[in-house]
Scaffold this motif. Structure first.
Motif, PDB file in Angstrom:
ATOM      1  N   GLU A   4      31.312 -22.376  -2.482  1.00 11.19           N
ATOM      2  CA  GLU A   4      32.262 -23.137  -1.678  1.00 11.19           C
ATOM      3  C   GLU A   4      32.785 -24.297  -2.520  1.00 11.19           C
ATOM      4  O   GLU A   4      32.024 -25.143  -2.954  1.00 11.19           O
ATOM      5  N   ARG A   6      34.843 -26.622  -1.418  1.00 11.76           N
ATOM      6  CA  ARG A   6      34.867 -27.800  -0.550  1.00 11.76           C
ATOM      7  C   ARG A   6      34.010 -27.553   0.685  1.00 11.76           C
ATOM      8  O   ARG A   6      34.529 -27.315   1.773  1.00 11.76           O
ATOM      9  N   TYR A   8      31.612 -28.116   3.953  1.00  9.90           N
ATOM     10  CA  TYR A   8      31.561 -29.090   5.035  1.00  9.90           C
ATOM     11  C   TYR A   8      30.579 -30.185   4.654  1.00  9.90           C
ATOM     12  O   TYR A   8      29.527 -29.876   4.089  1.00  9.90           O
ATOM     13  N   PRO A   9      30.858 -31.438   4.832  1.00 11.14           N
ATOM     14  CA  PRO A   9      31.929 -32.069   5.582  1.00 11.14           C
ATOM     15  C   PRO A   9      33.143 -32.487   4.740  1.00 11.14           C
ATOM     16  O   PRO A   9      34.002 -33.208   5.238  1.00 11.14           O
ATOM     17  N   ASN A  10      33.224 -32.059   3.471  1.00 15.49           N
ATOM     18  CA  ASN A  10      34.398 -32.391   2.662  1.00 15.49           C
ATOM     19  C   ASN A  10      35.656 -31.844   3.325  1.00 15.49           C
ATOM     20  O   ASN A  10      35.620 -30.763   3.906  1.00 15.49           O
ATOM     21  N   GLU A  11      36.745 -32.577   3.216  1.00 16.30           N
ATOM     22  CA  GLU A  11      37.999 -32.098   3.788  1.00 16.30           C
ATOM     23  C   GLU A  11      38.489 -30.885   3.012  1.00 16.30           C
ATOM     24  O   GLU A  11      38.403 -30.854   1.791  1.00 16.30           O
ATOM     25  N   THR A  12      38.987 -29.900   3.745  1.00 13.80           N
ATOM     26  CA  THR A  12      39.618 -28.765   3.079  1.00 13.80           C
ATOM     27  C   THR A  12      41.092 -29.102   2.868  1.00 13.80           C
ATOM     28  O   THR A  12      41.610 -30.080   3.414  1.00 13.80           O
ATOM     29  N   TYR A  49      36.718 -23.784   6.680  1.00 14.37           N
ATOM     30  CA  TYR A  49      35.422 -23.820   6.011  1.00 14.37           C
ATOM     31  C   TYR A  49      34.921 -22.388   5.955  1.00 14.37           C
ATOM     32  O   TYR A  49      35.158 -21.597   6.869  1.00 14.37           O
ATOM     33  N   TYR A 125      25.369 -24.212  -7.550  1.00 14.67           N
ATOM     34  CA  TYR A 125      25.693 -25.585  -7.921  1.00 14.67           C
ATOM     35  C   TYR A 125      24.737 -26.161  -8.958  1.00 14.67           C
ATOM     36  O   TYR A 125      25.163 -26.745  -9.940  1.00 14.67           O
ATOM     37  N   THR A 131      31.263 -24.382 -11.514  1.00 13.32           N
ATOM     38  CA  THR A 131      32.236 -25.419 -11.158  1.00 13.32           C
ATOM     39  C   THR A 131      33.624 -24.842 -10.920  1.00 13.32           C
ATOM     40  O   THR A 131      34.529 -25.573 -10.515  1.00 13.32           O
TER      41      THR A 131
END
Length: 164
Positions: A4, A6, A8-12, A49, A125, A131
């Motif tokens: 992923e 981005r 959650y909770p990062n903004e998509t 998400y 990660y 990355t």
């Protein structure tokens, strides 16, 4: 493997935004055209998400349909422009590839595969330090991004020769 960009909770991102518009115009569309791949920047806004879709992958993999599931999720999002962040959409798509819709929905609603998904993300990660998407791991090489087929074949041939 699941990844992923981005979580959650990062903004998509929003497809109408300049970042995605320019990125797709300058990179994604030309690359897809070169490979003969039909793809569109989905109008789903903001982008969904994907943790539930990846948890669904764990279910599909357990039932021998992991590759088929992944292919359908990619075409659902990047060709059909479906919101793969919604349980109803994911359940219908799982049924299309022959998975039991009730079991699948129950697995997502109870978050049965949350821990398995989180372990795979942690491995990506921290363990392998991914990355970029795609990233190819071929023997001792980790190659982020797209390379021409000939370069990937060369790396594969080198690794095969090294292992003999």
């Amino acid at each position: 493997m699941p990844f992923e960009l981005r979580p959650y909770p990062n903004e998509t991102l929003r497809p109408e935004g300049e970042y995605l518009q320019k990125g797709w115009e300058n990179n994604v569309y030309p690359t897809a055209e070169r490979f003969g791949v039909k793809i569109v920047l989905p109008k789903v806004s903001p982008q969904p998400y994907t943790h539930l879709a990846f948890e669904g992958f764990q279910y599909a993999k357990e039932h021998g349909k992991g590759n088929e599931y992944n292919h359908r999720m990619f075409t659902a999002f990047f060709q059909d422009e479906l919101d793969i962040g919604k349980i109803d959409v994911l359940t219908r798509l799982a049924g299309e590839i022959g998975l039991d819709q009730k079991e699948f929905r129950d697995a997502l609603e109870t978050r049965k595969y949350k821990e398995a998904h989180q372990k795979e993300l942690q491995h990506a990660y921290e363990g392998v330090q991914i990355t970029a998407v795609p990233t190819f791991i071929i023997g001792r090489y980790q190659i982020p991004g797209l390379l021409p087929k000939e370069q990937l074949e060369k790396v594969i041939d080198e690794e095969i020769a090294r292992c003999r």
